[in-house]
Design a protein around this motif. Structure first.
Motif, PDB file in Angstrom:
ATOM      1  N   PRO A   1      17.384  -5.956  -9.148  1.00  0.00           N
ATOM      2  CA  PRO A   1      18.211  -6.851  -8.090  1.00  0.00           C
ATOM      3  C   PRO A   1      18.644  -8.034  -8.777  1.00  0.00           C
ATOM      4  N   ASP A   2      19.420  -8.725  -7.915  1.00  0.00           N
ATOM      5  CA  ASP A   2      19.995  -9.976  -8.491  1.00  0.00           C
ATOM      6  C   ASP A   2      19.196 -11.146  -8.197  1.00  0.00           C
ATOM      7  N   ASP A   3      18.210 -11.274  -9.055  1.00  0.00           N
ATOM      8  CA  ASP A   3      17.153 -12.290  -8.939  1.00  0.00           C
ATOM      9  C   ASP A   3      17.525 -13.490  -9.970  1.00  0.00           C
ATOM     10  N   GLY A   4      18.670 -13.544 -10.599  1.00  0.00           N
ATOM     11  CA  GLY A   4      19.261 -14.527 -11.354  1.00  0.00           C
ATOM     12  C   GLY A   4      18.754 -14.616 -12.640  1.00  0.00           C
ATOM     13  N   ALA A   5      18.219 -13.800 -13.067  1.00  0.00           N
ATOM     14  CA  ALA A   5      17.691 -13.903 -14.531  1.00  0.00           C
ATOM     15  C   ALA A   5      17.876 -12.587 -15.294  1.00  0.00           C
ATOM     16  N   LEU A   6      18.060 -12.701 -16.789  1.00  0.00           N
ATOM     17  CA  LEU A   6      18.130 -11.224 -17.699  1.00  0.00           C
ATOM     18  C   LEU A   6      16.870 -10.472 -17.552  1.00  0.00           C
ATOM     19  N   VAL A   7      17.126  -9.383 -17.462  1.00  0.00           N
ATOM     20  CA  VAL A   7      16.006  -8.225 -17.429  1.00  0.00           C
ATOM     21  C   VAL A   7      16.480  -7.047 -18.738  1.00  0.00           C
ATOM     22  N   PRO A   8      15.436  -6.708 -19.184  1.00  0.00           N
ATOM     23  CA  PRO A   8      15.459  -5.852 -20.233  1.00  0.00           C
ATOM     24  C   PRO A   8      16.041  -4.528 -19.489  1.00  0.00           C
ATOM     25  N   LEU A   9      17.036  -3.760 -19.749  1.00  0.00           N
ATOM     26  CA  LEU A   9      17.239  -2.625 -19.482  1.00  0.00           C
ATOM     27  C   LEU A   9      16.724  -1.468 -20.164  1.00  0.00           C
ATOM     28  N   VAL A  10      15.798  -0.829 -19.192  1.00  0.00           N
ATOM     29  CA  VAL A  10      14.703   0.029 -19.757  1.00  0.00           C
ATOM     30  C   VAL A  10      15.158   1.520 -18.844  1.00  0.00           C
ATOM     31  N   VAL A  11      15.141   2.593 -19.805  1.00  0.00           N
ATOM     32  CA  VAL A  11      15.507   3.784 -19.231  1.00  0.00           C
ATOM     33  C   VAL A  11      14.079   4.590 -19.388  1.00  0.00           C
ATOM     34  N   THR A  12      13.692   4.974 -18.189  1.00  0.00           N
ATOM     35  CA  THR A  12      12.170   5.852 -17.859  1.00  0.00           C
ATOM     36  C   THR A  12      12.301   7.066 -17.961  1.00  0.00           C
ATOM     37  N   LEU A  13      11.875   7.858 -18.975  1.00  0.00           N
ATOM     38  CA  LEU A  13      12.064   9.594 -18.856  1.00  0.00           C
ATOM     39  C   LEU A  13      10.799  10.189 -18.371  1.00  0.00           C
TER      40      LEU A  13
ATOM     41  N   TRP B   1      23.578  -5.557  -7.135  1.00  0.00           N
ATOM     42  CA  TRP B   1      22.120  -4.941  -7.516  1.00  0.00           C
ATOM     43  C   TRP B   1      22.504  -3.518  -8.318  1.00  0.00           C
ATOM     44  N   MET B   2      21.934  -3.495  -9.240  1.00  0.00           N
ATOM     45  CA  MET B   2      22.115  -2.358 -10.439  1.00  0.00           C
ATOM     46  C   MET B   2      21.248  -1.361 -10.210  1.00  0.00           C
ATOM     47  N   LEU B   3      21.746   0.120 -10.057  1.00  0.00           N
ATOM     48  CA  LEU B   3      20.698   1.111  -9.942  1.00  0.00           C
ATOM     49  C   LEU B   3      20.924   1.796 -11.194  1.00  0.00           C
ATOM     50  N   VAL B   4      19.673   2.274 -11.801  1.00  0.00           N
ATOM     51  CA  VAL B   4      19.578   2.893 -13.076  1.00  0.00           C
ATOM     52  C   VAL B   4      19.035   4.081 -12.774  1.00  0.00           C
ATOM     53  N   SER B   5      19.746   5.168 -12.989  1.00  0.00           N
ATOM     54  CA  SER B   5      19.675   6.676 -12.634  1.00  0.00           C
ATOM     55  C   SER B   5      19.972   7.289 -13.894  1.00  0.00           C
ATOM     56  N   GLY B   6      19.728   8.920 -13.609  1.00  0.00           N
ATOM     57  CA  GLY B   6      20.296   9.957 -14.463  1.00  0.00           C
ATOM     58  C   GLY B   6      21.833   9.747 -14.431  1.00  0.00           C
ATOM     59  N   ALA B   7      22.445  10.183 -15.898  1.00  0.00           N
ATOM     60  CA  ALA B   7      23.873  10.241 -15.753  1.00  0.00           C
ATOM     61  C   ALA B   7      24.393  11.268 -14.675  1.00  0.00           C
ATOM     62  N   PHE B   8      25.586  10.767 -14.074  1.00  0.00           N
ATOM     63  CA  PHE B   8      26.186  11.748 -12.934  1.00  0.00           C
ATOM     64  C   PHE B   8      27.040  12.867 -13.489  1.00  0.00           C
ATOM     65  N   ASN B   9      26.754  13.962 -13.233  1.00  0.00           N
ATOM     66  CA  ASN B   9      27.615  15.178 -13.063  1.00  0.00           C
ATOM     67  C   ASN B   9      27.509  15.615 -14.675  1.00  0.00           C
ATOM     68  N   ARG B  10      26.700  15.214 -15.614  1.00  0.00           N
ATOM     69  CA  ARG B  10      26.396  15.808 -16.743  1.00  0.00           C
ATOM     70  C   ARG B  10      25.188  15.177 -17.298  1.00  0.00           C
ATOM     71  N   ARG B  11      23.979  15.656 -16.737  1.00  0.00           N
ATOM     72  CA  ARG B  11      22.539  15.274 -16.801  1.00  0.00           C
ATOM     73  C   ARG B  11      22.141  15.301 -18.161  1.00  0.00           C
ATOM     74  N   CYS B  12      21.251  14.410 -18.478  1.00  0.00           N
ATOM     75  CA  CYS B  12      20.444  14.445 -19.650  1.00  0.00           C
ATOM     76  C   CYS B  12      19.602  15.541 -19.542  1.00  0.00           C
TER      77      CYS B  12
ATOM     78  N   GLN C   1      13.781   8.792 -14.570  1.00  0.00           N
ATOM     79  CA  GLN C   1      13.198   8.009 -13.064  1.00  0.00           C
ATOM     80  C   GLN C   1      13.984   6.740 -12.545  1.00  0.00           C
ATOM     81  N   GLU C   2      14.590   6.859 -11.502  1.00  0.00           N
ATOM     82  CA  GLU C   2      15.423   5.789 -11.071  1.00  0.00           C
ATOM     83  C   GLU C   2      14.810   4.441 -10.790  1.00  0.00           C
TER      84      GLU C   2
END
Length: 403
Positions: free
Chosen positions: A173-185, A152-163, A168-169
Motif C-alpha cells: 500500500p501507499d504508506d509513503g516509505a520504501l519497502v523491499p520488493l520480495v517474491v514469495t514462492l 497500491w502495488m499488487l505483487v502476483s504471478g506473471a500474467f498469461n505466462r506463468r512461473c 503467493q500474492e
C-alpha cells in the motif's frame, strides 16, 4: 549505490489508473544492481501471440501487457529433497544473493536510512537475499519500492505466462516509505526435484484503490441482464465463420483512453448457476515494518473471487486441446428457464451465446490456440468502465479468463 540508481518507472493507462498516460505510479531503487530485471512486457508477447487473439481477445491482450514483469538476470535452480531446499545459481548471480559484496550493499542501504536499522527487513535481508519459512520461499529482488499516493502495488504471478512455481500474492500500500520488493514462492507447488526459474517470475501491477463490489442475482438487477441482451444480441446474431463480431471489438492501434476519476462502485450480477462467487479483500501486505495479514485501509481495495462451478480436464497435443472432459450441470437448463421467465423471447441469441460459451469451454477451443476460455455466469456493472448506457450505469460484459 548512489542517487542515480533511483529510477521512477511509469505505468500507462492500461495498467494503472494514475492520472495521465505516463503518470508516475511508483519509485524503485535497485540495491543489488541486476539480480532482477523489471520490464514492461509486450501485449503481443513480442509477436508470438496468435493474430486472432491479438485482434479480438481483449482480456488476453490486457493480461499480456498488464503491470511490470520481474525477470531474473540469469537462471536459478531450485533443488528440493524432502524438507530440504537449495538454490543453485550461476557465478554471475551468486555474489548478488549473498557474500561480502551483498552484505556491504545491505549495510549501505541501512546506513542511508533506506532500510530501518534493526527492523524486520534488516534482520531478514542481512545475510542473504532469500530465506525460507515453512513451505514458503522468500526471494528479495534487490529492489526497494515506494508507490505514489493513491497507488497500491499488487505483487502476483506473471500474467498469461506463468512461473513454474506458484507465487503467493501480496499488496504494497501507499504508506509513503520504501519497502523491499520480495517474491514469495509456494514450495508446495513444486512437483520435481529440480525446478528452473527462468523468464518471468512475477508481476507487479499498479492499482488505484477505492474499488468496492456488491453481489446480486439477476432477479435483483434485471436491468443489467436487459442491457446485456440489447448490446450483444445484435452483434452475436450476425456472427459467422470469418465474421467475428461477437463478445469483443476488434482492437486497433492508438485507441483513445478516457481516464476515470474517483472510486469505482462495481456490481457482480449472478446470471445463473450456484452462488460460489464472493467479495474479498487482500489478506497479505508488505509494509515498512514487515509482513502483515491486515491493513487499516484494506477495504479500499476489493475484488471478486469468481469460481469455476465444475472441473475440466484435457490434454494439449501441440495443435489443439484434446479429450476435454467436464461435467455440464443441470444449472444450464435452470439458467435458460430463469432467463426466459425474466426476459421472454427478447433474450434470444444473447442467451444462446451466453450458454454456448459456457458449454463450449468443455468441448474444445479453436484449433491452433493453446488457450481454454471459461465464461462464468456473471455480469459486471461499474460506474467507470465499459460502454455507457443512457442511465449512466455501464455494462462491462460477461467475465472470462484464459487458462
Amino acid at each position: 549505490m548512489n542517487d542515480a540508481t533511483t529510477n521512477p518507472l511509469t505505468a500507462d493507462s492500461a495498467t494503472s489508473s494514475a492520472t495521465g498516460a505516463q503518470a508516475i505510479a511508483f519509485e524503485v531503487l535497485d540495491v543489488l544492481e541486476g539480480l532482477f530485471l523489471l520490464e514492461k512486457r509486450s501485449a503481443t508477447l513480442e509477436g508470438s501471440a496468435p493474430l486472432k487473439a491479438v485482434q479480438f481477445c481483449t482480456p488476453y491482450i490486457q493480461g499480456n501487457a498488464a503491470g511490470f514483469h520481474l525477470l531474473l538476470a540469469d537462471s536459478v535452480l531450485i533443488r528440493k529433497q524432502g524438507a530440504r531446499v537449495q538454490l543453485g545459481t550461476t557465478e554471475a548471480l551468486e555474489p548478488k544473493l549473498g557474500g561480502a559484496d551483498y552484505t556491504a550493499r545491505v549495510a549501505g542501504a541501512v546506513e542511508r536510512g533506506l532500510i530501518a536499522k534493526g527492523g524486520y527487513w534488516h534482520k531478514k535481508l542481512a545475510r542473504c537475499a532469500w530465506w525460507r519459512e515453512g513451505t514458503k520461499l522468500h526471494l528479495w529482488t534487490g529492489f526497494l519500492i515506494r508507490p505514489q499516493a493513491n497507488v497500491w502495488m499488487l505483487v502476483s504471478g506473471a500474467f498469461n505466462r506463468r512461473c513454474s512455481i506458484d507465487v503467493q500474492e501480496h499488496v504494497i500500500p501507499d504508506d509513503g516509505a520504501l519497502v523491499p520488493l520480495v517474491v514469495t514462492l509456494d514450495l508446495s507447488s513444486v512437483t520435481k526435484k529440480e525446478t528452473w526459474l527462468e523468464k518471468e517470475v512475477a508481476c507487479i501491477v499498479p492499482l488505484r484503490p477505492d474499488v468496492t463490489f456488491a453481489i446480486s442475482t439477476l432477479d435483483q438487477a434485471p436491468e443489467i441482464g436487459q442491457r446485456y441482451i440489447d448490446y450483444y444480441g445484435e452483434r452475436w446474431s450476425g456472427s459467422s465463420p470469418g465474421n467475428y463480431v461477437g463478445a469483443y471489438r476488434k482492437l486497433v492501434n492508438k485507441e483513445p483512453v478516457e481516464e476515470a476519476q474517483g472510486g469505482a462502485a462495481c456490481k457482480l450480477v449472478i446470471a445463473g448457476g450456484p452462488k460460489l462467487n464472493r467479495v474479498r479483500t487482500f489478506d497479505r501486505f508488505a509494509t515498512p515494518r514487515g509482513w502483515s495479514r491486515t491493513h487499516p485501509r484494506k477495504e479500499r481495495l476489493q475484488y471478486i473471487d469468481v469460481r469455476n462451478i465444475f472441473p475440466v480436464k484435457g490434454r494439449w497435443d501441440g495443435d489443439a486441446l484434446r479429450d476435454l472432459v467436464g461435467e455440464t450441470p443441470e444449472a444450464v437448463e435452470r439458467a435458460r428457464a430463469d432467463w426466459a421467465r425474466q426476459f421472454g423471447e427478447s433474450a434470444g441469441p444473447a442467451l444462446d451465446r451466453f450458454l454456448l460459451g459456457y458449454v463450449r469451454s468443455t468441448h474444445g477451443p479453436r484449433i491452433g490456440e493453446p488457450y481454454m476460455a471459461f465464461t462464468p455466469w456473471c455480469l459486471v456493472s461499474s460506474r467507470l468502465d465499459g460502454p455507457a448506457s443512457p442511465t449512466g450505469s455501464t455494462l462491462i460484459a460477461s467475465t472470462g479468463c484464459a487458462a
